[in-house]
Write an enzyme that holds these catalytic residues in place. Sequence first.
Site, short mmCIF file in Angstrom:
data_model
loop_
_atom_site.label_atom_id
_atom_site.label_comp_id
_atom_site.label_asym_id
_atom_site.label_seq_id
_atom_site.Cartn_x
_atom_site.Cartn_y
_atom_site.Cartn_z
N ARG A 279 0.87 -1.23 -0.13
CA ARG A 279 0.15 0.16 -0.01
C ARG A 279 0.90 1.19 0.04
O ARG A 279 1.86 1.18 0.75
CB ARG A 279 -0.94 0.04 1.36
CG ARG A 279 -1.72 1.23 1.12
CD ARG A 279 -2.89 1.19 2.06
NE ARG A 279 -3.65 2.28 2.27
CZ ARG A 279 -4.27 3.11 3.05
NH1 ARG A 279 -3.94 2.63 4.38
NH2 ARG A 279 -5.07 3.97 2.80
N HIS A 280 0.75 2.29 -0.81
CA HIS A 280 1.36 3.48 -1.04
C HIS A 280 1.66 4.19 0.36
O HIS A 280 0.83 3.92 1.30
CB HIS A 280 0.62 4.41 -1.77
CG HIS A 280 -0.64 4.79 -1.37
ND1 HIS A 280 -0.87 6.02 -0.56
CD2 HIS A 280 -1.92 4.55 -1.67
CE1 HIS A 280 -1.81 6.00 -0.13
NE2 HIS A 280 -2.58 5.33 -0.94
N GLU B 141 -6.47 3.63 -7.97
CA GLU B 141 -7.39 3.39 -6.65
C GLU B 141 -8.81 3.59 -7.45
O GLU B 141 -9.18 4.08 -8.62
CB GLU B 141 -7.25 4.62 -5.77
CG GLU B 141 -8.22 4.52 -4.72
CD GLU B 141 -8.21 3.21 -3.85
OE1 GLU B 141 -8.83 2.29 -4.30
OE2 GLU B 141 -7.84 3.33 -2.65
N ASN C 79 -4.67 10.84 3.97
CA ASN C 79 -4.67 9.71 4.68
C ASN C 79 -4.74 10.26 6.31
O ASN C 79 -5.64 9.71 7.02
CB ASN C 79 -3.55 8.94 4.66
CG ASN C 79 -3.40 7.99 3.53
OD1 ASN C 79 -2.19 7.88 2.93
ND2 ASN C 79 -4.38 7.51 3.11
#
Length: 190
Positions: free
Chosen positions: A8-9, A82, A15
């Site tokens: 996951r980035h 995404e 975020n």
Amino acid sequence: MTKIYIVRHGETDWNCEGRLQGGTDTTLNDRGKQQAIVCSNYFKDLNCDAIFSSTLQRAMLTATLMNESLKLSLIPLTEFAERTFGVAEGMTYEERVQMYPNKDYPNQETIEQLKNRISIGLKKIKTQYPDGNVILVTHGAVIHTLFTMVENAEIFPQSAQLSNGGVSIITNHHGKWWLDKYNQIKHLPK
């Protein structure tokens, strides 16, 4: 056998703010850049063949920073961008719950569309590396959806949070994908 290490980035400001990113092309914050650099340590002794990445900049930058030490072929794949969430992108969790309590966001990509994209991407990776170990840098909703598509989907709790920089592993045995591990985070700083 194809083995895919799914990353996951790294972290973005959205975020931290709890904002839904989706197809909005946000970038990494300083902590996310550090996560990407440290994440490369996970792979230093694994003899991977290539890095695939979503084309969104938060994933591409994660892959690029990881690749500074790994020196692998870096291959962008739009199939792992995404999921788009339509009008809900940019909203906080609280805003989304208030406006769309059923998560029925106008103009969002359907799960069926997303699964179709992911299937196409997996076929591309398996065709290019039928007996290889590769890294795939992608996004939370893509990873969650991908884990519903593996043969042993029941081992991944859908309520589980996936950490930025966390590593999961899927393998292809006789044409079927299996989840081996998910959200490995020991390599990340606290």
